[in-house]
Each structure stands twice: as structure tokens, then as C-alpha cells.
Design a protein around this motif. Structure first.
Motif, short mmCIF file in Angstrom:
data_model
loop_
_atom_site.label_atom_id
_atom_site.label_comp_id
_atom_site.label_asym_id
_atom_site.label_seq_id
_atom_site.Cartn_x
_atom_site.Cartn_y
_atom_site.Cartn_z
N THR A 237 39.93 29.29 34.72
CA THR A 237 39.00 30.35 35.13
C THR A 237 37.57 29.86 35.41
O THR A 237 36.92 30.36 36.32
CB THR A 237 38.93 31.50 34.09
N ILE B 64 43.50 32.60 36.82
CA ILE B 64 43.71 33.43 35.64
C ILE B 64 44.89 32.89 34.83
O ILE B 64 45.95 32.58 35.38
CB ILE B 64 43.96 34.89 36.06
N SER C 147 39.32 34.00 28.81
CA SER C 147 40.17 34.59 29.85
C SER C 147 41.63 34.63 29.43
O SER C 147 42.46 35.23 30.12
CB SER C 147 40.03 33.81 31.16
N SER C 148 41.97 34.01 28.30
CA SER C 148 43.36 33.99 27.84
C SER C 148 43.66 35.05 26.79
O SER C 148 44.83 35.34 26.51
CB SER C 148 43.72 32.61 27.25
N ASP D 248 36.77 40.28 27.96
CA ASP D 248 37.94 39.55 28.43
C ASP D 248 37.55 39.04 29.82
O ASP D 248 37.34 39.84 30.73
CB ASP D 248 39.15 40.48 28.50
N THR D 249 37.41 37.73 29.98
CA THR D 249 36.85 37.20 31.23
C THR D 249 37.87 37.04 32.34
O THR D 249 37.53 36.62 33.44
CB THR D 249 36.14 35.87 30.98
N ALA D 250 39.14 37.35 32.06
CA ALA D 250 40.14 37.32 33.14
C ALA D 250 39.95 38.50 34.09
O ALA D 250 39.91 38.34 35.31
CB ALA D 250 41.55 37.33 32.56
N TYR D 251 39.79 39.69 33.51
CA TYR D 251 39.69 40.90 34.33
C TYR D 251 38.43 41.71 34.05
O TYR D 251 38.25 42.79 34.60
CB TYR D 251 40.93 41.77 34.11
#
Length: 362
Positions: free
Chosen positions: A168, A174, A207-208, A235-238
Motif C-alpha cells: 500500500t 491492497i 492496510s491489512s 484502516d488505510t486500505a479503504y
């Protein structure tokens, strides 16, 4: 004095409790807290180091780790260097760092030599690149990875603690069950080929963490490294807010130094600004413009959100930020203080800047 970063330690503790619950209690992973977001702030570090569910404290700067290594080790926890060591800092890495992330055999050889000189056994996490294309041995080159492991295992002063991945941060890839499963499969091959058991298979960063809540974190991932999730609750993924966290544990305060009505369009031929960029301006007619005493040297303008939702950030230079306060319901005056929530970029810069004061809420 302003500008000022307000650090609410109670809210940070609440965020830490929340991410620890997700990571350890739900996910069964060890918890590595990343301290670089607040530039290894001493009061934050003390709170994190004392937390019973935190196993490791990590940073990308050896200088930061050196500032708190003694505190962390007294708590029976390990210091971790996230950024690959530079050859020029090998001695300091071995002295202050218990576990370092590595991908280059030339660097690991130097760590082995220096650890011997210091009478230590230095732990390393071998980084694997799953496609984000930052650091790590590329996962498809299994022969290269297994040969590297073979050499590392023969080093007298190096302990292969495990393998890890970063996603990420550069390629914005992702974490998913399928790509992280490549990491766990590789861990199994390493263990089988060399008859060893890896202590850590680190499945990434903030992000995980969403994979735990979805029940999709692959079995075999046993560590996560959390910075933004802890500091900002993200949550840095979404970009979702994690349950039980808050985004306002860190607040930037800045003082109005000018408040005047002026045109919204600069007058004359537009060239490039102080940073070599050609700006675009929207014609809003005459507006009420406030200038605050902070700029791009000390923060990231795109990473600031005014708590007064009717204020808009127009832009800025090194030391000034220009705001449109026309629509605000507050009759601001020169000398008034404006408050902002921060994103990751803004947090990094304000925490690092010597020109931004820090104040704690306990």
C-alpha cells in the motif's frame, strides 16, 4: 505559542486499546506499534511501551529508536527498524535495534560482522515484495529467496526471525487473502527446506487490519505493524474508521495573522509558485481571507481539515496558509485560533517540525 499540536494521550490510549483488541484478541497476531508518525514523541512512547498488549515498538529512523531503546527493553519488548539499514549506520543499528528489516545480503553481512564485534546476535526480518514494488526480494524468485535464507542461516551473529511484506505505501496495492497467502506459502517452503520455524510472518501495516474483521487474514500471518491505525484510527486500505477509535486524538492549532477582504484571483500574469508549481485559482469575487501562521514547511495543506466546516483552505506557501472564511458563522479576528484535524501527511510534518509546539491532554 502557536502553531501547536495538541496530543490527547487518553484518546491515543483508547485507539491503542481498540487496535490491540482487533489485532491480538480477534486476529491472534503480535502487535508492533510504529512510532514515526509522531516522531517518537517521548510521552506517546512511554504509554505504548507500558501497554500490556504491545510486543514491539518500531520506527524507520535509528535516531528515534536510540531515543527510546532503553525504555522499551526495560518493558521486555523489542525495538524494530522498519526502513532497510543504510551501510553508514550499521553500528548504530546493532547497538539500538533488536530486529531490523532487510532485503540485501550485502547489508546483512555487515550486520553479522558488526554484531560479532559488539558481542550480540542481531535479529532480522527478511522482506518479501509481493508486487507493491517497494522493498523486498521479489516473491516469484523463490530460488533467490531460498539461497539468501541459506546464507543467512550460516551467519554466526544473525538470527532469521521471520519474513514480512509491505503493501500500500508505494504501489497502493491492497492486502488481500490471495496476495498475503503467497507470503505464508513462502514461509512454509522456507521452514520445510531448512527445517526451521520462523518466529514471525508479518502481514503488513494498517492496510491489512481490515482482513481480521472480515475473517480473511490468511492463517500463518502472525504479526501486524500499526501506525496510522493507532494514531488516527484509520484502516488505510479503504479509509474506514476502525471500531472504537477516533480521528481527533491529534489536533493542530494555528493563529490568524491577517484577516482582510481581497479578490479571489491574483492580479497579473501567473507564473509558478514558491514550490515550482503553476497554481489554478477559482474566481469567487471578493472574499474574506484569513492567513494563519503555518505553511508547507511545517504541515501538509491537503492533509488538514478545519473543524469549522465552513472554512476552506485555498493554498499556501512555506510559512503561510490562506483560508476562505467568508461563509463561516464565526466573526473571526486577528489573533484567533483555528483548529484542524490532520491526515497522515500533516501529522508527519507537524510532529517533525521544531516550529510546532506540543501540548498534551492526559
Amino acid at each position: 505559542m502557536y502553531p501547536k499540536l495538541i496530543i490527547d494521550l487518553k484518546k491515543l490510549k483508547g485507539n491503542l486499546d481498540a487496535v490491540a483488541n482487533i489485532t491480538k484478541d480477534q486476529g491472534g497476531c503480535s502487535l508492533m506499534i510504529v512510532t514515526k508518525g509522531l516522531c517518537a514523541d517521548p510521552q506517546m512512547v512511554q504509554m505504548v511501551a507500558a501497554h500490556e498488549k504491545v510486543d514491539f515498538l518500531a520506527d524507520s529512523r535509528v535516531k528515534n529508536l536510540a531515543s527510546y531503546a532503553e525504555v522499551v527493553r526495560k518493558q521486555g519488548k523489542m525495538t524494530v527498524l522498519l526502513r532497510l539499514p543504510m551501510h553508514s549506520e550499521i553500528a548504530e543499528v546493532v547497538k539500538h535495534v533488536d530486529l531490523s528489516f532487510n532485503s540485501e545480503l550485502s547489508t546483512i553481512r555487515l550486520l553479522n560482522e558488526e554484531a560479532g564485534k559488539q558481542g550480540k546476535k542481531h535479529k532480522i526480518l527478511l522482506m518479501i515484495d509481493l508486487g507493491d514494488l517497494r522493498e523486498g526480494l521479489f516473491y516469484q524468485n523463490e530460488d533467490v529467496i531460498l539461497r539468501a535464507v541459506e546464507e543467512i542461516l550460516q551467519m554466526a551473529n544473525i538470527e532469521l526471525y521471520g519474513i514480512g511484506v509491505n503493501l500500500t505505501c508505494y504501489g497502493a496495492i491492497i492486502p488481500k487473502n490471495d496476495n498475503l497467502s503467497n507470503l505464508t506459502a513462502l514461509a512454509e517452503k522456507i521452514e520445510k527446506a531448512h527445517s526451521i520455524k520462523l518466529n514471525m510472518v508479518s502481514g503488513g501495516n494498517s492496510s491489512s487490519i481490515y482482513l481480521i474483521e472480515k475473517g480473511e487474514l490468511p492463517e500463518g500471518i502472525n504479526n501486524l505493524r500499526l501506525g496510522e491505525a493507532f494514531l488516527l484510527g484509520n484502516d488505510t486500505a479503504y479509509g474506514a474508521k476502525l471500531p472504537g477509535t477516533t480521528g481527533d486524538a491529534l489536533i493542530l492549532e494555528a493563529q490568524i495573522i491577517e484577516l482582510q477582504e481581497k479578490p479571489s484571483l491574483p492580479i497579473g500574469e501567473v507564473g509558478v509558485d514558491a514550490f515550482g508549481q503553476k497554481p489554478y485559482y477559482e474566481d469567487r469575487g471578493i472574499i474574506k481571507r484569513a492567513i494563519i501562521g503555518i505553511g508547507k514547511q511545517d504541515t501538509e495543506l491537503d492533509s488538514m481539515t478545519p473543524l469549522d466546516e465552513k472554512i476552506e483552505i485555498l493554498g499556501g506557501s512555506s510559512d503561510h496558509t490562506i483560508l476562505d472564511v467568508t461563509k463561516s458563522d464565526t466573526a473571526y479576528q486577528v489573533g484567533d485560533i483555528l483548529r484542524f484535524e490532520l491526515g497522515y501527511g500533516g501529522m508527519l510534518k507537524t510532529a517533525t517540525s521544531p516550529y510546532v509546539e506540543k501540548e498534551y491532554v492526559k
